[in-house]
Design a protein around this motif. Structure first.
Motif, PDB file in Angstrom:
ATOM      1  N   LEU A 174       0.827  -1.204   0.000  1.00 24.20           N
ATOM      2  CA  LEU A 174       0.000   0.000   0.000  1.00 24.20           C
ATOM      3  C   LEU A 174       0.866   1.260   0.000  1.00 24.20           C
ATOM      4  CD1 LEU A 174      -2.786   1.336   0.224  1.00 24.20           C
ATOM      5  CD2 LEU A 174      -2.590   1.107   2.716  1.00 24.20           C
ATOM      6  N   LEU A 175       1.898   1.258   0.849  1.00 27.03           N
ATOM      7  CA  LEU A 175       2.790   2.416   0.901  1.00 27.03           C
ATOM      8  C   LEU A 175       3.528   2.609  -0.423  1.00 27.03           C
ATOM      9  CD1 LEU A 175       4.333   2.017   4.486  1.00 27.03           C
ATOM     10  CD2 LEU A 175       2.663   3.716   3.736  1.00 27.03           C
ATOM     11  N   TYR A 176       4.006   1.516  -0.978  1.00 28.17           N
ATOM     12  CA  TYR A 176       4.792   1.602  -2.216  1.00 28.17           C
ATOM     13  C   TYR A 176       3.958   2.162  -3.357  1.00 28.17           C
ATOM     14  CZ  TYR A 176       7.420   0.105  -6.309  1.00 28.17           C
ATOM     15  OH  TYR A 176       8.083   0.076  -7.515  1.00 28.17           O
ATOM     16  N   HIS A 177       2.750   1.623  -3.548  1.00 25.09           N
ATOM     17  CA  HIS A 177       1.913   2.079  -4.654  1.00 25.09           C
ATOM     18  C   HIS A 177       1.382   3.487  -4.421  1.00 25.09           C
ATOM     19  CE1 HIS A 177       1.844  -2.313  -5.502  1.00 25.09           C
ATOM     20  NE2 HIS A 177       1.811  -1.884  -6.773  1.00 25.09           N
ATOM     21  N   SER A 178       1.142   3.845  -3.154  1.00 24.24           N
ATOM     22  CA  SER A 178       0.690   5.211  -2.869  1.00 24.24           C
ATOM     23  C   SER A 178       1.778   6.217  -3.208  1.00 24.24           C
ATOM     24  CB  SER A 178       0.306   5.339  -1.389  1.00 24.24           C
ATOM     25  OG  SER A 178      -0.771   4.483  -1.082  1.00 24.24           O
ATOM     26  N   VAL A 179       3.010   5.919  -2.821  1.00 22.83           N
ATOM     27  CA  VAL A 179       4.127   6.821  -3.122  1.00 22.83           C
ATOM     28  C   VAL A 179       4.341   6.913  -4.626  1.00 22.83           C
ATOM     29  CG1 VAL A 179       6.619   7.137  -2.876  1.00 22.83           C
ATOM     30  CG2 VAL A 179       5.239   6.469  -0.898  1.00 22.83           C
ATOM     31  N   ARG A 180       4.256   5.785  -5.334  1.00 19.48           N
ATOM     32  CA  ARG A 180       4.425   5.797  -6.801  1.00 19.48           C
ATOM     33  C   ARG A 180       3.354   6.636  -7.475  1.00 19.48           C
ATOM     34  NH1 ARG A 180       7.325   1.883  -9.502  1.00 19.48           N
ATOM     35  NH2 ARG A 180       6.654   3.126 -11.308  1.00 19.48           N
ATOM     36  N   ALA A 181       2.103   6.519  -6.977  1.00 13.58           N
ATOM     37  CA  ALA A 181       1.017   7.290  -7.583  1.00 13.58           C
ATOM     38  C   ALA A 181       1.231   8.783  -7.379  1.00 13.58           C
ATOM     39  CB  ALA A 181      -0.317   6.857  -6.982  1.00 13.58           C
ATOM     40  N   ILE A 182       1.678   9.162  -6.173  1.00 13.79           N
ATOM     41  CA  ILE A 182       1.928  10.584  -5.908  1.00 13.79           C
ATOM     42  C   ILE A 182       3.077  11.099  -6.763  1.00 13.79           C
ATOM     43  CG2 ILE A 182       2.705  12.201  -4.127  1.00 13.79           C
ATOM     44  CD1 ILE A 182       1.185  10.498  -2.084  1.00 13.79           C
TER      45      ILE A 182
END
Length: 385
Positions: A367-375
């Motif tokens: 969740l953290l990884y994909h959230s950071v990538r999206a931002i």
């Protein structure tokens, strides 16, 4: 083969594709999840090594054993010379001045020991006879002191204050007033009177009595029986002189077992007036404790209720100042049995902890990884300023 590959729940990442990524947030999640996993594993190991306990209640059919009473009581403002401990049971057996395993230690008014503990003395008919025989031997070689009307064939001469008291006990008479006894004026008893209320006393040890209901008490004065009546000689004092404030450091019946609590430990009882009688009514429940290795311990648990009153001729309250313990045995017995926990249950919980923490940590990391990538992508597109 292609259908079987679709069932693989652990897809592999090809390193040659250069898509294996390690992130700072992933490292933080890994460290935290490892700590949580270690704490949960230690808790599970401790739970597994602690035996479970089962309880049973049934009628007590045991017979013939003794009841062990362990005590440690401090009376802070009365000297050991004035205090005696006595026990009796409902069968009529009376023990005066129990000494076999009971010790007295002199204390100052601050509660600090003055001297090494001393065993208390037993006063029974045999002891009285021995004292009388000794006095008779001394009287044959020394001057014969007056017994003040209490002389007998076995005790004709009273050369000390103690011998006068013993003569009165043999006659079943009330104790004499030391102020009127010549032998008491130059006797060590005057030294005892001097320190009567300038010292404290610690009474501790254990005694074994018949396993029936009974009582024991700590009270001032020498104890003896007159016409089958238990009395205490407190002369030359009156009852109001005695401050029966006391601290029960420990009181138990039998051996200590895991989980057993003694409700009277570290209990302080304050006497607001002189000549107070403190009653402690104790209900004892026989207890059996069976360990995992098969060994069995026999002990007792108890509950207590308290009552206090002031002895006064004006109010009609009879009795004597002291600390009284009356106990009764319950007809029921409690049995505690230790049981080892299942290793299969331990293994299942261990796997659940490892798998559960690993899975949750993976979800959080993803969740953290994909959230950071999206931002980051939105920033690159200029949607964040």
């Amino acid at each position: 083969m292609q259908i079987l590959r679709q069932l693989d729940v652990h897809p592999k990442v090809r390193e040659e594709a250069d898509i294996l990524v390690r992130t700072f947030s992933g490292a933080i999640v890994t460290v935290i999840s490892t700590i949580i996993m270690g704490i949960l594993l230690m808790s599970e190991i401790n739970y597994y090594l602690t035996p479970s306990m089962s309880e049973e209640l049934f009628v007590d059919t045991s017979r013939g054993s003794k009841l062990r009473i362990n005590l440690d009581i401090i009376v802070p403002v009365i000297s050991c010379d004035l205090l005696s401990i006595d026990a009796m049971d409902t069968t009529g057996e009376q023990h005066l001045h129990i000494e076999h395993n009971i010790f007295k230690r002199r204390l100052d008014l601050n509660g600090k020991p003055i001297e090494d503990p001393q065993r208390t003395n037993i006063t029974d008919s045999k002891a009285v006879n021995k004292t009388a025989e000794k006095a008779l031997e001394i009287g044959s070689t020394e001057s014969c002191g007056d017994c003040y009307g209490a002389a007998t064939e076995t005790l004709r001469c009273c050369n000390t204050c103690e011998e006068v008291r013993e003569a009165y006990k043999l006659k079943k008479w009330a104790p004499p007033d030391p102020a009127n006894i010549k032998q008491c004026k130059d006797d060590k008893s005057m030294e005892k009177i001097k320190h009567a209320f300038t010292q404290g006393c610690q009474i501790y040890g254990y005694m074994e009595v018949n396993r029936v209901g009974g009582s024991f008490h700590i009270a001032p004065g020498d104890s003896f029986s007159v016409n089958h009546v238990h009395v205490h000689d407190v002369q030359p004092y009156t009852s109001t002189h005695f401050n029966m404030t006391h601290k029960i450091r420990h009181l138990s019946f039998g051996l200590n077992i895991p989980g057993k609590t003694n409700p009277m430990d570290d209990t302080t009882v304050i006497a607001t007036e002189g000549a107070m009688m403190f009653y402690h009514y104790i209900k004892i429940v026989p207890t059996t404790y069976v360990r995992t290795d098969g060994s069995t311990l026999f002990t007792n648990q108890f509950s207590v209720t308290r009552h206090a009153k002031q002895v006064s001729l004006f109010t009609g309250e009879s009795g004597m100042p002291g600390i009284f313990f009356s106990y009764e045995l319950s007809p029921l017995m409690v049995k505690y049995t230790e049981k080892a926990k299942s290793f299969g249950h331990f293994a299942t919980n261990t796997c659940a902890i490892i798998g559960g923490v690993f899975t949750v940590a993976g979800l959080i990391d993803s969740l953290l990884y994909h959230s950071v990538r999206a931002i980051q992508k939105k920033i690159e597109l200029g949607k964040y300023y």
